[in-house]
Design an enzyme around this catalytic site. Sequence first.
Site, PDB file in Angstrom:
ATOM      1  N   HIS A 292       0.862  -1.188   0.000  1.00  0.00           N
ATOM      2  CA  HIS A 292       0.000   0.000   0.000  1.00  0.00           C
ATOM      3  C   HIS A 292       0.898   1.238   0.000  1.00  0.00           C
ATOM      4  O   HIS A 292       1.696   1.428   0.924  1.00  0.00           O
ATOM      5  CB  HIS A 292      -0.894  -0.010   1.243  1.00  0.00           C
ATOM      6  N   HIS A 335      -0.978   2.784  11.678  1.00  0.00           N
ATOM      7  CA  HIS A 335      -0.027   3.887  11.514  1.00  0.00           C
ATOM      8  C   HIS A 335       0.073   4.711  12.789  1.00  0.00           C
ATOM      9  O   HIS A 335      -0.913   4.951  13.483  1.00  0.00           O
ATOM     10  CB  HIS A 335      -0.538   4.791  10.374  1.00  0.00           C
ATOM     11  N   GLU A 341      -3.260  14.278  11.255  1.00  0.00           N
ATOM     12  CA  GLU A 341      -4.118  13.911  10.131  1.00  0.00           C
ATOM     13  C   GLU A 341      -5.575  14.234  10.456  1.00  0.00           C
ATOM     14  O   GLU A 341      -6.192  13.570  11.293  1.00  0.00           O
ATOM     15  CB  GLU A 341      -3.985  12.413   9.821  1.00  0.00           C
ATOM     16  N   HIS A 365      -6.556  12.358  13.880  1.00  0.00           N
ATOM     17  CA  HIS A 365      -5.564  11.476  14.473  1.00  0.00           C
ATOM     18  C   HIS A 365      -4.316  12.320  14.692  1.00  0.00           C
ATOM     19  O   HIS A 365      -3.629  12.692  13.740  1.00  0.00           O
ATOM     20  CB  HIS A 365      -5.305  10.278  13.568  1.00  0.00           C
ATOM     21  N   HIS A 371      -3.713   4.750  14.656  1.00  0.00           N
ATOM     22  CA  HIS A 371      -4.964   4.717  13.895  1.00  0.00           C
ATOM     23  C   HIS A 371      -4.819   3.691  12.779  1.00  0.00           C
ATOM     24  O   HIS A 371      -3.732   3.190  12.506  1.00  0.00           O
ATOM     25  CB  HIS A 371      -5.318   6.090  13.334  1.00  0.00           C
TER      26      HIS A 371
END
Length: 443
Positions: A292, A335, A341, A365, A371
């Site tokens: 990803h 993460h 974020e 976050h 998260h």
Amino acid sequence: MAGLKYMSGFGNEFASEDSRCPGSLPEGQNNPQVCPYGLYAEQLSGSAFTCPRSTNKRSWLYRILPSVRHKPFTPMSCGDLTESWNEVEPDPNQLRWKPFNIPKSSEKKVDFISGLHTVCGAGDSKSRNGIAIHMYTCNTSMIDKCFQNADGDFLIVPQQGETLITTEFGKMMVEPNEICVIQQGMRFSVDVFRETRGYILEVFGAHFELPDLGPIGANGLANPRDFQTPVAWYEDRTVATGYTIVNKYQGKLFSCQQDFSPFNVVAWHGNYTPYKYNLENFMVINCVAFDHPDPSIFTVLTAKSTRPGVAIADFVIFPPRWGVANHTFRPPYYHRNCMSEFMGLIKGHYEAKEEGFQPGGASLHSIMTPHGPDVDCFEKNSTAVLKPERVAEGTMAFMFESSFSMAVTKWGLDTCHRLDKSYYKCWEALKSHFNPNWKPSSK
């Protein structure tokens, strides 16, 4: 709106004059002794005079009356707009908000300015270094009133309802799935046509620019030709009852009166302008082999800090795209980040949390707060058959990512009554899959 025209490009040297006054742009100079049509010449500077040519931002406006002709500014109520980052104690938890309420027009008339609510932010407009994130929820147009932000740039993300934005440079119709940027000092007024909601990213001390493409090459992501700048439009209108200029200055609101419309610019030229962009035009890049990729490949605009590669704020989107990665957990990974974020949802269902994260809501976050996908997303995608599939079809989520550690306001934590206090529960059912007897398969 039918009939609105735009010029194409990002950061170009534009020139425009209202077709009702041909020849209103001076030829060969910026401020002649007498301007065509008896206009006043006024420069709007978005950078220091001595900035390098590549970052020097300014425009020349040719107007019926100069903006200096107004009564003195006086303080006014700021409502829920604030730059006070210490009014409540810090909260490092994962935060999620249900869709923010829009006032009913039958109950109370709320325009764009009175509908501004600060959710979080950091830094300081006085020192020209920082960020603020606001929601706007409104139901009526601004009448004989405009807004000017002396503190920084507004990146506006409509989520519900079209907005007709009249600026000194011309008019823009901005709909959900489009964005617009109103840069520091530009006066604008907002017309709405129904109950309207959206998000605002404000940055102090920097302007938004296109991210560098590096090895991607010369093309991709948000292409410059897809940005649109309005053409000149003016009104020569006297307002005997008074036209109100609202100025955001050092985090506070001030207002003054004048007896004419500020949208009296007959012609203009320069590279410091408002602009809009349709998110459907974003050229998506994604993994075509495995793993990803980091979300930075979805950056539309960035406001750079003085540290190379570190942004005051990035505007990132998660648009419809193909997912084809092999041997890969395809949704976003778990993460912890040295950046903050803040996420919003314009429409659809975000892939990592299809329940609970709703259009018109948000999540934050904070720096180093863990998260990632909720339990349903993890279990489903850990066993899914990996075949080419469309991801986020009919969806547009976005992220305001910042290097600042943002504080949440009292309105965001309490007064809005939209904080989802059960958010943490979406990870509670994650279970251990550890198997100490696991052996690698023989090849």
